[in-house]
Design a protein around this motif. Sequence first.
Motif, PDB file in Angstrom:
ATOM      1  N   ASN A 176       0.828  -1.207   0.000  1.00  0.00           N
ATOM      2  CA  ASN A 176       0.000   0.000   0.000  1.00  0.00           C
ATOM      3  C   ASN A 176       0.865   1.261   0.000  1.00  0.00           C
ATOM      4  OD1 ASN A 176      -2.523   1.523   0.314  1.00  0.00           O
ATOM      5  ND2 ASN A 176      -1.750   1.976   2.351  1.00  0.00           N
ATOM      6  N   ARG A 177       1.992   1.223   0.755  1.00  0.00           N
ATOM      7  CA  ARG A 177       2.911   2.365   0.805  1.00  0.00           C
ATOM      8  C   ARG A 177       3.434   2.692  -0.595  1.00  0.00           C
ATOM      9  NH1 ARG A 177       8.684   2.508   1.525  1.00  0.00           N
ATOM     10  NH2 ARG A 177       8.706   0.229   1.638  1.00  0.00           N
ATOM     11  N   HIS A 178       3.821   1.654  -1.344  1.00  0.00           N
ATOM     12  CA  HIS A 178       4.320   1.871  -2.706  1.00  0.00           C
ATOM     13  C   HIS A 178       3.223   2.421  -3.611  1.00  0.00           C
ATOM     14  CE1 HIS A 178       7.312  -1.507  -1.612  1.00  0.00           C
ATOM     15  NE2 HIS A 178       7.949  -0.351  -1.536  1.00  0.00           N
ATOM     16  N   ILE A 179       2.035   1.794  -3.546  1.00  0.00           N
ATOM     17  CA  ILE A 179       0.938   2.176  -4.440  1.00  0.00           C
ATOM     18  C   ILE A 179       0.516   3.622  -4.198  1.00  0.00           C
ATOM     19  CG2 ILE A 179      -1.491   1.724  -5.004  1.00  0.00           C
ATOM     20  CD1 ILE A 179       0.497  -0.232  -6.218  1.00  0.00           C
ATOM     21  N   GLN A 180       0.416   4.026  -2.925  1.00  0.00           N
ATOM     22  CA  GLN A 180       0.015   5.397  -2.610  1.00  0.00           C
ATOM     23  C   GLN A 180       1.000   6.406  -3.194  1.00  0.00           C
ATOM     24  OE1 GLN A 180      -2.705   6.582  -1.188  1.00  0.00           O
ATOM     25  NE2 GLN A 180      -3.619   4.628  -0.671  1.00  0.00           N
ATOM     26  N   LEU A 181       2.292   6.137  -3.026  1.00  0.00           N
ATOM     27  CA  LEU A 181       3.303   7.091  -3.504  1.00  0.00           C
ATOM     28  C   LEU A 181       3.457   7.037  -5.021  1.00  0.00           C
ATOM     29  CD1 LEU A 181       5.058   9.073  -1.761  1.00  0.00           C
ATOM     30  CD2 LEU A 181       3.783   7.367  -0.481  1.00  0.00           C
ATOM     31  N   ILE A 182       3.239   5.850  -5.639  1.00  0.00           N
ATOM     32  CA  ILE A 182       3.247   5.758  -7.106  1.00  0.00           C
ATOM     33  C   ILE A 182       2.104   6.608  -7.668  1.00  0.00           C
ATOM     34  CG2 ILE A 182       2.753   4.208  -9.057  1.00  0.00           C
ATOM     35  CD1 ILE A 182       4.323   2.030  -7.450  1.00  0.00           C
ATOM     36  N   ALA A 183       0.943   6.541  -7.014  1.00  0.00           N
ATOM     37  CA  ALA A 183      -0.207   7.330  -7.456  1.00  0.00           C
ATOM     38  C   ALA A 183       0.063   8.823  -7.302  1.00  0.00           C
ATOM     39  CB  ALA A 183      -1.449   6.936  -6.655  1.00  0.00           C
ATOM     40  N   ILE A 184       0.715   9.213  -6.199  1.00  0.00           N
ATOM     41  CA  ILE A 184       1.056  10.624  -5.988  1.00  0.00           C
ATOM     42  C   ILE A 184       2.078  11.073  -7.032  1.00  0.00           C
ATOM     43  CG2 ILE A 184       2.240  12.233  -4.422  1.00  0.00           C
ATOM     44  CD1 ILE A 184       0.965  10.703  -2.099  1.00  0.00           C
ATOM     45  N   GLY A 185       3.106  10.228  -7.239  1.00  0.00           N
ATOM     46  CA  GLY A 185       4.133  10.555  -8.237  1.00  0.00           C
ATOM     47  C   GLY A 185       3.533  10.719  -9.614  1.00  0.00           C
TER      48      GLY A 185
ATOM     49  N   GLY B 232       0.524  10.343 -16.820  1.00  0.00           N
ATOM     50  CA  GLY B 232       1.044   9.352 -15.873  1.00  0.00           C
ATOM     51  C   GLY B 232       0.128   9.098 -14.704  1.00  0.00           C
ATOM     52  N   ILE B 233      -0.995   9.839 -14.624  1.00  0.00           N
ATOM     53  CA  ILE B 233      -1.902   9.677 -13.488  1.00  0.00           C
ATOM     54  C   ILE B 233      -2.516   8.266 -13.471  1.00  0.00           C
ATOM     55  CG2 ILE B 233      -4.015  10.515 -14.632  1.00  0.00           C
ATOM     56  CD1 ILE B 233      -4.617  12.062 -12.016  1.00  0.00           C
ATOM     57  N   GLU B 234      -2.590   7.640 -14.667  1.00  0.00           N
ATOM     58  CA  GLU B 234      -3.177   6.295 -14.782  1.00  0.00           C
ATOM     59  C   GLU B 234      -2.178   5.189 -14.440  1.00  0.00           C
ATOM     60  OE1 GLU B 234      -0.442   6.637 -17.414  1.00  0.00           O
ATOM     61  OE2 GLU B 234      -2.050   8.143 -17.452  1.00  0.00           O
ATOM     62  N   LEU B 235      -0.950   5.573 -14.061  1.00  0.00           N
ATOM     63  CA  LEU B 235       0.107   4.585 -13.814  1.00  0.00           C
ATOM     64  C   LEU B 235      -0.294   3.552 -12.774  1.00  0.00           C
ATOM     65  CD1 LEU B 235       3.054   3.736 -14.424  1.00  0.00           C
ATOM     66  CD2 LEU B 235       3.755   5.220 -12.544  1.00  0.00           C
ATOM     67  N   VAL B 236      -1.114   3.973 -11.803  1.00  0.00           N
ATOM     68  CA  VAL B 236      -1.542   3.039 -10.753  1.00  0.00           C
ATOM     69  C   VAL B 236      -2.265   1.833 -11.358  1.00  0.00           C
ATOM     70  CG1 VAL B 236      -3.779   4.164 -10.286  1.00  0.00           C
ATOM     71  CG2 VAL B 236      -2.619   2.937  -8.460  1.00  0.00           C
TER      72      VAL B 236
ATOM     73  N   ALA C 162      -5.733   4.346  -3.279  1.00  0.00           N
ATOM     74  CA  ALA C 162      -4.881   5.204  -4.103  1.00  0.00           C
ATOM     75  C   ALA C 162      -5.715   6.112  -5.007  1.00  0.00           C
ATOM     76  CB  ALA C 162      -3.932   4.349  -4.934  1.00  0.00           C
ATOM     77  N   ILE C 163      -6.765   5.546  -5.630  1.00  0.00           N
ATOM     78  CA  ILE C 163      -7.588   6.316  -6.575  1.00  0.00           C
ATOM     79  C   ILE C 163      -8.426   7.360  -5.835  1.00  0.00           C
ATOM     80  CG2 ILE C 163      -9.509   6.162  -8.210  1.00  0.00           C
ATOM     81  CD1 ILE C 163      -8.327   3.407  -9.053  1.00  0.00           C
ATOM     82  N   ASN C 164      -8.991   6.986  -4.693  1.00  0.00           N
ATOM     83  CA  ASN C 164      -9.862   7.910  -3.952  1.00  0.00           C
ATOM     84  C   ASN C 164      -9.124   9.130  -3.420  1.00  0.00           C
ATOM     85  OD1 ASN C 164     -12.061   6.288  -4.401  1.00  0.00           O
ATOM     86  ND2 ASN C 164     -12.020   5.304  -2.397  1.00  0.00           N
ATOM     87  N   SER C 165      -7.817   9.006  -3.257  1.00  0.00           N
ATOM     88  CA  SER C 165      -7.058  10.133  -2.705  1.00  0.00           C
ATOM     89  C   SER C 165      -6.638  11.134  -3.781  1.00  0.00           C
ATOM     90  CB  SER C 165      -5.819   9.620  -1.961  1.00  0.00           C
ATOM     91  OG  SER C 165      -4.984   8.887  -2.826  1.00  0.00           O
ATOM     92  N   ILE C 166      -6.977  10.870  -5.054  1.00  0.00           N
ATOM     93  CA  ILE C 166      -6.573  11.769  -6.139  1.00  0.00           C
ATOM     94  C   ILE C 166      -7.115  13.192  -5.949  1.00  0.00           C
ATOM     95  CG2 ILE C 166      -6.929  12.263  -8.611  1.00  0.00           C
ATOM     96  CD1 ILE C 166      -6.444   9.279  -9.131  1.00  0.00           C
TER      97      ILE C 166
END
Length: 469
Positions: free
Chosen positions: A23-32, A225-229, A246-250
């Motif tokens: 989850n830590r990776h996915i959240q930051l990948i989504a932010i990145g 790149g927003i769709e990278l998740v 990850a998606i809900n925090s966009i």
Amino acid sequence: MKDAPLAPQADGDEPELKRSLSNRHIQLIAIGGAIGTGLFMGSGKTISLAGPSIIFVYMIIGFMLFFVMRAMGELLLSNLNYKSFIDFSTDLLGPMAGYFTGWTYWFCWIVTGIADVIAISGYTQFWFPDIPLWMPAIGCVAVLLSLNLLTVKMFGELEFWFAMIKIIAICGLVCTGLYMVVTSFQSPTGNTASLTNLWNDGGMFPHGLMGFFAGFQIAVFAFVGIELVGTTAAETKNPERNLPRAINSIPLRIIMFYVFALIAILAVTPWRDVVANKSPFVELFMLAGLPAAAAIINFVVLTSAASSANSGVFSTSRMLFGLAVEGDAPRKFMHLSKQAVPSNGLIFSCICLLAGALVIYLVPNLMEAFTLITTVSATLFMFVWTMILLSYLAYRKKSAHLHRASNYKMPGGKVMVWVCLGFFVFILALLALENDTRQALYMVPVWFAVLGLAYRSVLRNKSRVKQAE
């Protein structure tokens, strides 16, 4: 419970990617993915074009893309055999749609990666002005290839720290701007930091509607790149929990990292004083009396470009893997290393990225080519986002029972799909208005023509394979 290691690939077995991203990776990948280099370097030009109304531009684009991500989330969770949007576009729209989506997404990231490699070379010259530009380009590709070949988790760690650097820089800018507003800071030119700077010079729309619309042309590139998740779905632990998070925090991310940052810049520096070809991040920190601002922001932008290139290396190799599984790419791209990494796809994508070093070597003046490259990339990304939405419409028609059973329904449903599709048509119309972006639009049909010819060859090969069986 830990993931089981990758099973040996017996003859006839289809290799599978491991779920190694937490989850830590996915959240930051989504932010990145949501924070592009365009925010750091392109915001000066967007502010000069649209004035304070640029805040609304970023909010509208972020709002629309949130629904694209929600559609993608519902589709991926409706069938956990879907590893990425290649899978659901193939299943719901047909093999040709999957082929075009997969190869276009691959090309999007190769083009973006080449632009990033060129940018990294330019940023490196800040510290090392005497080295040839092509050297840091080759060095960057070599480092990213080496680290991504190790494990899937290494990609997650790289993106985690790249995204952290971007977050810290933006939070630093917002806090600095807030302090300057609270203390009514006065700049050397006599301007006082105040929220009234947002509207006291021509209002929120100083250039009228046309200026407001002009902001969309550049701002949309920042969201690439927003769709990278969605491409990490096959390698995400507990996707039912982590993908929705990850998606809900966009929306919150868009407000925190785009809107607050732009408000801070515009409150401290009146929009007329923002220089189009300079980073307003650097200017704000310089005003605050931080002489190292240029070096710090140069480092942040360099890591942002490296993050984008890293994302490109990851996503293109996974796209090639998915295309090979479908028979739309050479079978050698299905090969997974002992670490469950699609190594052949990684190596091939990195070889393509080296074209960036070749461009640097052959072309001394890169700015016009750089603009053309990023415009082509953003236009093709909109095609991928459109295919996600069209897949959602097909899913609602063909699998209504799955939609009814879904715990993660897209808000607004089919109505919002059509609103988003209309918005993309609007963006394309705006891109056609400017000469430099219009040239890029002329190049896009060439890519689809090449893909169409290649698809005919793929069909013939598949037909031969079936006859041989």
